[in-house]
Design a protein around this motif. Structure first.
Motif, PDB file in Angstrom:
ATOM      1  N   PHE A   1       0.849  -1.186   0.000  1.00 27.55           N
ATOM      2  CA  PHE A   1       0.000   0.000   0.000  1.00 27.55           C
ATOM      3  C   PHE A   1       0.891   1.244   0.000  1.00 27.55           C
ATOM      4  O   PHE A   1       1.803   1.352   0.803  1.00 27.55           O
ATOM      5  CB  PHE A   1      -0.868  -0.012   1.259  1.00 27.55           C
ATOM      6  N   THR A   2       0.615   2.166  -0.934  1.00 33.68           N
ATOM      7  CA  THR A   2       1.368   3.424  -0.962  1.00 33.68           C
ATOM      8  C   THR A   2       0.390   4.593  -0.984  1.00 33.68           C
ATOM      9  O   THR A   2      -0.830   4.391  -1.027  1.00 33.68           O
ATOM     10  CB  THR A   2       2.255   3.541  -2.212  1.00 33.68           C
ATOM     11  N   TRP A   3       0.952   5.776  -0.999  1.00 33.19           N
ATOM     12  CA  TRP A   3       0.113   6.969  -1.038  1.00 33.19           C
ATOM     13  C   TRP A   3      -0.810   6.996  -2.263  1.00 33.19           C
ATOM     14  O   TRP A   3      -1.856   7.638  -2.237  1.00 33.19           O
ATOM     15  CB  TRP A   3       0.984   8.228  -0.981  1.00 33.19           C
ATOM     16  N   LYS A   4      -0.426   6.284  -3.334  1.00 34.32           N
ATOM     17  CA  LYS A   4      -1.289   6.263  -4.527  1.00 34.32           C
ATOM     18  C   LYS A   4      -2.636   5.613  -4.227  1.00 34.32           C
ATOM     19  O   LYS A   4      -3.587   5.788  -4.991  1.00 34.32           O
ATOM     20  CB  LYS A   4      -0.611   5.497  -5.661  1.00 34.32           C
ATOM     21  N   SER A   5      -2.718   4.823  -3.161  1.00 35.78           N
ATOM     22  CA  SER A   5      -3.990   4.188  -2.806  1.00 35.78           C
ATOM     23  C   SER A   5      -4.750   4.963  -1.735  1.00 35.78           C
ATOM     24  O   SER A   5      -5.814   4.525  -1.302  1.00 35.78           O
ATOM     25  CB  SER A   5      -3.743   2.743  -2.340  1.00 35.78           C
ATOM     26  N   GLU A   6      -4.207   6.071  -1.335  1.00 34.93           N
ATOM     27  CA  GLU A   6      -4.892   6.915  -0.346  1.00 34.93           C
ATOM     28  C   GLU A   6      -5.785   7.938  -1.036  1.00 34.93           C
ATOM     29  O   GLU A   6      -5.378   8.577  -2.007  1.00 34.93           O
ATOM     30  CB  GLU A   6      -3.868   7.673   0.509  1.00 34.93           C
ATOM     31  N   ALA A   7      -6.951   8.151  -0.459  1.00 37.76           N
ATOM     32  CA  ALA A   7      -7.912   9.082  -1.049  1.00 37.76           C
ATOM     33  C   ALA A   7      -7.339  10.492  -1.152  1.00 37.76           C
ATOM     34  O   ALA A   7      -7.692  11.265  -2.050  1.00 37.76           O
ATOM     35  CB  ALA A   7      -9.200   9.097  -0.237  1.00 37.76           C
ATOM     36  N   SER A   8      -6.426  10.814  -0.263  1.00 38.06           N
ATOM     37  CA  SER A   8      -5.855  12.163  -0.290  1.00 38.06           C
ATOM     38  C   SER A   8      -5.043  12.423  -1.562  1.00 38.06           C
ATOM     39  O   SER A   8      -4.764  13.566  -1.911  1.00 38.06           O
ATOM     40  CB  SER A   8      -4.967  12.374   0.928  1.00 38.06           C
ATOM     41  N   SER A   9      -4.673  11.354  -2.265  1.00 43.31           N
ATOM     42  CA  SER A   9      -3.875  11.541  -3.485  1.00 43.31           C
ATOM     43  C   SER A   9      -4.765  11.893  -4.675  1.00 43.31           C
ATOM     44  O   SER A   9      -4.264  12.263  -5.732  1.00 43.31           O
ATOM     45  CB  SER A   9      -3.087  10.272  -3.797  1.00 43.31           C
ATOM     46  N   GLY A  10      -6.055  11.731  -4.509  1.00 40.93           N
ATOM     47  CA  GLY A  10      -6.977  12.021  -5.615  1.00 40.93           C
ATOM     48  C   GLY A  10      -7.907  10.845  -5.857  1.00 40.93           C
ATOM     49  O   GLY A  10      -8.105  10.015  -4.971  1.00 40.93           O
ATOM     50  N   HIS A  11      -8.452  10.777  -7.056  1.00 37.66           N
ATOM     51  CA  HIS A  11      -9.441   9.742  -7.358  1.00 37.66           C
ATOM     52  C   HIS A  11      -8.793   8.419  -7.736  1.00 37.66           C
ATOM     53  O   HIS A  11      -9.369   7.368  -7.553  1.00 37.66           O
ATOM     54  CB  HIS A  11     -10.324  10.194  -8.517  1.00 37.66           C
ATOM     55  N   GLY A  12      -7.623   8.474  -8.330  1.00 35.60           N
ATOM     56  CA  GLY A  12      -6.966   7.258  -8.803  1.00 35.60           C
ATOM     57  C   GLY A  12      -6.539   7.442 -10.247  1.00 35.60           C
ATOM     58  O   GLY A  12      -5.960   8.481 -10.611  1.00 35.60           O
ATOM     59  N   ALA A  13      -6.837   6.431 -11.065  1.00 37.75           N
ATOM     60  CA  ALA A  13      -6.426   6.508 -12.472  1.00 37.75           C
ATOM     61  C   ALA A  13      -6.965   7.774 -13.133  1.00 37.75           C
ATOM     62  O   ALA A  13      -6.320   8.357 -14.009  1.00 37.75           O
ATOM     63  CB  ALA A  13      -6.917   5.279 -13.233  1.00 37.75           C
ATOM     64  N   LEU A  14      -8.134   8.188 -12.700  1.00 42.77           N
ATOM     65  CA  LEU A  14      -8.797   9.300 -13.384  1.00 42.77           C
ATOM     66  C   LEU A  14      -7.937  10.555 -13.421  1.00 42.77           C
ATOM     67  O   LEU A  14      -7.680  11.117 -14.497  1.00 42.77           O
ATOM     68  CB  LEU A  14     -10.135   9.602 -12.702  1.00 42.77           C
TER      69      LEU A  14
ATOM     70  N   LEU B   1      -9.356   4.051 -18.670  1.00 48.22           N
ATOM     71  CA  LEU B   1      -8.082   4.263 -17.978  1.00 48.22           C
ATOM     72  C   LEU B   1      -7.840   3.112 -17.015  1.00 48.22           C
ATOM     73  O   LEU B   1      -8.761   2.686 -16.317  1.00 48.22           O
ATOM     74  CB  LEU B   1      -8.149   5.564 -17.173  1.00 48.22           C
ATOM     75  N   ASN B   2      -6.614   2.639 -16.982  1.00 49.51           N
ATOM     76  CA  ASN B   2      -6.311   1.517 -16.097  1.00 49.51           C
ATOM     77  C   ASN B   2      -4.845   1.573 -15.702  1.00 49.51           C
ATOM     78  O   ASN B   2      -3.977   1.378 -16.545  1.00 49.51           O
ATOM     79  CB  ASN B   2      -6.636   0.199 -16.822  1.00 49.51           C
ATOM     80  N   ARG B   3      -4.606   1.823 -14.439  1.00 52.12           N
ATOM     81  CA  ARG B   3      -3.198   1.814 -14.023  1.00 52.12           C
ATOM     82  C   ARG B   3      -2.816   0.488 -13.379  1.00 52.12           C
ATOM     83  O   ARG B   3      -1.760   0.369 -12.792  1.00 52.12           O
ATOM     84  CB  ARG B   3      -2.895   3.019 -13.124  1.00 52.12           C
ATOM     85  N   SER B   4      -3.678  -0.493 -13.546  1.00 48.77           N
ATOM     86  CA  SER B   4      -3.347  -1.853 -13.104  1.00 48.77           C
ATOM     87  C   SER B   4      -3.447  -2.813 -14.285  1.00 48.77           C
ATOM     88  O   SER B   4      -3.832  -3.961 -14.142  1.00 48.77           O
ATOM     89  CB  SER B   4      -4.282  -2.284 -11.980  1.00 48.77           C
ATOM     90  N   ALA B   5      -3.071  -2.328 -15.455  1.00 46.34           N
ATOM     91  CA  ALA B   5      -3.226  -3.087 -16.701  1.00 46.34           C
ATOM     92  C   ALA B   5      -1.924  -3.807 -17.028  1.00 46.34           C
ATOM     93  O   ALA B   5      -1.060  -3.269 -17.725  1.00 46.34           O
ATOM     94  CB  ALA B   5      -3.616  -2.145 -17.840  1.00 46.34           C
ATOM     95  N   TRP B   6      -1.778  -5.013 -16.521  1.00 40.10           N
ATOM     96  CA  TRP B   6      -0.550  -5.780 -16.744  1.00 40.10           C
ATOM     97  C   TRP B   6      -0.107  -5.730 -18.211  1.00 40.10           C
ATOM     98  O   TRP B   6      -0.897  -6.023 -19.106  1.00 40.10           O
ATOM     99  CB  TRP B   6      -0.744  -7.241 -16.342  1.00 40.10           C
TER     100      TRP B   6
END
Lengths: 373, 373, 373, 373
Positions: free
Chosen positions: C172-185, C249-254
């Motif tokens: 788990f990193t800051w990229k999975s925290e809500a404070s970083s924003g919505h995510g891939a979007l 959009l997909n930032r988990s796209a192997w």
């Protein structure tokens, strides 16, 4: 349209392919009479019976000689191993049958020449199974060449690669015995050479090189036996039309499964093709604004006849077996006296002579003229 | 890390490329001292002044001889037309400078040999501009080979094609004059041969063929002049490691813009590469379940050093100019006494000798040994 | 041409990229004054010193506030994490500096609006780092659209995929925290939206969906923590020009490393592009004979400016970092009062508003209008 | 193995495709009895006679009702326009025949539900013509999913594009009339949805958008008529397995000829497929050394059954028509009481309900649950 009686000798890879073509040709094209699948021959009556049932033939025999003289048979499909071609083909021609013989004509050039002599003597259609030239995409290439879309072709590159001999630990088989021929050269090279024949007409001079990727292979029991054939062949060529050429063949090319790649360079454009993607061709023409020139990928479509006889929608794709159906219809048309796009013994002998010249060139380390063009 | 003083001769295609590399190398790598861009030479003081300003050099000169003896210069980049390489390179070496000379070494083999003799005599680093070998993807290929991922390589195919000579109606230029060299062979062939050198070590025997796609070209005024060089060259090869090879070169190949294609076949797999898609390589290994074997497309990524020094994210792509920055850093390291991945005059002469052997082979129509490997 | 003094805040991924661009821009283009790399700021003086040395900056500071007010600085590059953008950007604008801020403007739309207000208030150039629009191939696409080569565009598909979040067992990193924003979007979507902005002008209505491929991720010690952001986002869109669109959009796209794929459909043709092969574009036009229509692959070349400023030969390939050099030159030109191709805060706010509308739409399960177009 | 008597209604695109399959299935597979091609129906006796002759049927009729009750007929192939499916299918089922009906079931969902009710009532096999799921490559995909090669699939992208409606100046046809259905959605969407059905099982919720690229089309005489159907459809989806999805359909997509593209993302890898290259699939697995991970292109081969029944060599390629032969064999096996891979009315109704939900969603601008899954 009178219906032709068909005799099929052999039911392996190509035998089944012929049978499927004879089954399908009338329904696909609608302009040839439905052939009668009369007799099938295999090396035993039992196998012949079973295969006749599966493949839809009326009768079966364990004796191919009875097939070639059977009055119900008008055309004989010869799909046995290459070593059997001369005897069977000549017997069929002597019996007054039309012939559809799988490529190559023979293991030895002198046998191929005898086959040609028989074809000439008996006056029947003697066609060879060179199905790749039947691909609507290859016909499109020929048409593009004829229309001058890439101008005068000055350089040609041909490759054919598969990997069925790539595993060095696969057991020694007849493919590694000298009696089977030269190796990749005659096993393979005839296919790209058939494309040269269909597109350009022939080869004038060659300089070949053949190589063994593996010196020996295992035999049952653990020992190893020296390999006698060459799984790799590379050739410099001068074509009859003056173009220079390179042909590279490798039946130990890991990852290649059915690659027959062409690169054709002309003074106005280029064409690139690979049989592994047999439903497309790349065309580059030096036309229009430079900034939007590029190789375009053309997908096979109904406006590339006879694709339209199979599928009315573009980009849906023909398969390998469909090429044999097209070849079958060309054969039927030729038998009916019509013009047809086929490699007959007259054309095929030039391929065999080219193969022979390449092999001699490789053994002697020098350029060799292709004789009797 | 002491800072090197740089002298640049020539500001054309490769001159600018060198200048960009000298500008960028320290910032990209962070492990070499920032070079001082000391002196730039062009054929006039005026042009030199302008280019020095643009490219960030401190001083400018219209006299390259003053540059090579300038005390502020430690390394001389020679990027002038090939015919000037011998004189400039030897003068720089005589003046005690390190040398970074664009490929090929010289138009004539004897000049290249003299350059090598000078490099040996004066003991400085004499490197050649063979940037394609610096591609992280090419380094990955070398590593895959070293790790035996495709096993022993037994067959190699090399192609290099562009289309700047493809238009038959383009005016006759010096590229079509015999004094410029053989044609595609030396203009081009040295690049794929540098890859052979970097990946396999050298070529033992060759059999070449050269062709002119166009017999003549127009000159100003409407007349036509016979073409003296060969825009197409095709070569059969035996490599020193025993592999067979084919090399095909065409600078009149419509649609090809920067194609340098490799196909490497080993006993366990294959590698396929094309410089036009320089950020990817295809790898096939005969491992795992057969039904999921296939050529995999590997995209350049930080785990392919030194890609990581440019971009920390995978698949974002390096460019052609980045390869020169990598080469530049290798040169700086070599000058600093470190191991480096470079084609020096010692290696480069083998490429020149191979080119020479191919040309002789083509003219004499026979196989020729590459001498002095 | 007066030389600009540069201040750089941040030396990570994008910080280095800016530094390389400031180093190279004058030599590549030859038409802008060589910038002075004046001051570099990092979070410690020590790190700043080291990075200034590597990247070629004259001075270093551990206090970014001193940088933005430094009289030697004319332009400030802000390349820090997104959360710092508003404060730094506004401070720089207040100090009268031009600004080159990495995308996105801010984590929260209200901060972005404040940044825009500052840019308007202080009247300096405020540009965003949207380098993909600078690709000569993307410029070619815009030109093809402008010239009507594919006619009126009626449908657009956009994809952006990487795989840095694809491993479910990555910590788990800051990229999975809500404070970083919505995510891939917002992490991703702004890039394809910048292309929409550059090519078509904006988005009118959206309907979004966001998904979490993994509900939780491991933390140090073995426990798992719920993921708060959405690594996947999918959007239906109506563009301002009336076209319908889809964005995925997909930032988990192997397997995807830098995919930004466009498919543009018009009434006369289509354009297909993928950033992973950033030096080529596919163009289909319904022109000429049907049987030779196909998607053509156009390789980047000198006739696609400003490719020519990097390399005079076609098909040799630019890299990701080169795009930033182009952007840098556009910025310099804009600062100099010339027309330039840039996404300024005025344009960028529309991207941020679109992102915001998509997020609201996804949370509320309905279509949302993009406000303040 | 008892031989089935076949009745064929319709001889257009799909009618011929069925006929070819009935002709070939026994010879290809060798494990099913050769069907008897008993009766063919067309809208006139004359056309029926001609087609029966071409396609190899014993008898012909201009009255399809006599066909469905003919005692010689065991299975009825319904290949007429969609509007005729309900009446013909129900009549055939009522007559106690097995049914092979082309997709989609019907234009209106209520008709499809009636067809399902009939199939349940009369207890015969009622199969739909969804041939793409029969591709050995699609079967490989299913197997890879079943084996967990890419782990749990969390995101799916589906595209289907052709260009037969792309020309805005093509005359208005029934395809643009509302009575023909929604447009791309039902004309096309059922194909990718059949793949979803075969690979994942179904769709739970949808949010659709439909668009008209052209407001009107010309009619004979020069006037223009408003277009009533939607050539473009875009859909957000949640699958029953929890994955998020996007589906994009465009029958006015210039240059696309038979594109059905899948992108499947799992927690361990990804799969990418495009029907335009139906003999290959891309597989990425996050296994082994990172530096050699990549999408691998797997070519169809004998170890992807039932490819082996067509061709014993890998990489030679099946065609579109071969898929129908496979489907035909599955149907025969199902009729014989064996397990078979088919989309029956029970499965097909879920596709129709999904289409219906998408259409409602698009018209109402909101998410809709797929009912009666």
């Amino acid at each position: 349209m009178t219906s032709l009686g068909i005799g099929l000798i052999g039911t392996g890879y190509m035998g089944k392919c012929h049978a499927l073509a004879w089954n399908a040709v009338a329904a696909v094209f609608g302009d040839v009479a439905r052939p009668r699948l009369a007799v099938l021959a295999e090396h035993s009556q039992e196998l012949a019976d079973r295969k006749a049932r599966e493949l839809g033939f009326e009768r079966a025999t364990g004796d191919w000689r009875s097939l070639v003289t059977d009055p119900a048979v008008d055309v004989v499909s010869v799909t046995t191993p290459n070593a059997f071609h001369p005897e069977m083909a000549i017997a069929a021609l002597e019996a007054g049958k039309h012939l559809w013989c799988e490529k190559p004509m023979a293991v030895r050039l002198e046998d191929a020449e005898r086959m040609l002599a028989a074809a000439r003597a008996y006056g029947k259609v003697a066609a060879l199974g060179y199905n790749y030239i039947q691909n609507p995409i290859v016909r499109l290439i020929r048409r593009l060449l004829d229309e001058g879309r890439i101008g005068d072709v000055n350089h040609v590159r041909l490759e054919m690669d598969e990997d069925f001999m790539a595993d060095p630990e696969a057991l020694f088989t007849w493919k590694s015995e000298a009696s089977s021929g030269h190796g990749a050269l005659d096993d393979f090279g005839v296919h790209p050479l058939s494309l040269v024949q269909a597109l350009f007409g022939g080869v004038r001079r060659v300089c070949g090189h053949m190589a063994k990727p593996y010196a020996d292979r295992p035999v049952e029991g653990g020992a190893r036996r020296p390999v006698e054939t060459y799984d790799i062949a590379s050739v410099l060529m001068e074509l009859e039309n003056g173009a220079s050429g390179v042909m590279a063949l490798n039946r130990s090319a890991w990852g290649r499964k059915g690659r027959i790649a062409l690169q054709l360079f002309g003074h106005k454009g280029s064409i690139v093709y690979d049989q592994e993607r047999m439903n497309e061709v790349q065309l580059y023409t030096a036309e229009g604004a430079q900034e939007t020139q590029g190789f375009r990928t053309i997908l096979a479509a109904p406006h590339h006849p006879p694709y339209d006889r199979f599928i009315p929608a573009p980009g849906h794709g023909l398969g390998f077996n469909d090429l044999k159906i097209i070849e079958c219809r060309e054969l039927i048309r030729r038998i009916g006296g019509e013009a047809a796009h086929l490699i007959t013994f007259e054309d095929g002998i030039r391929i065999e002579r080219t193969v022979d010249a390449i092999a001699r060139s490789a053994h002697e380390g020098r350029w060799v003229e292709v004789t009797g063009g």
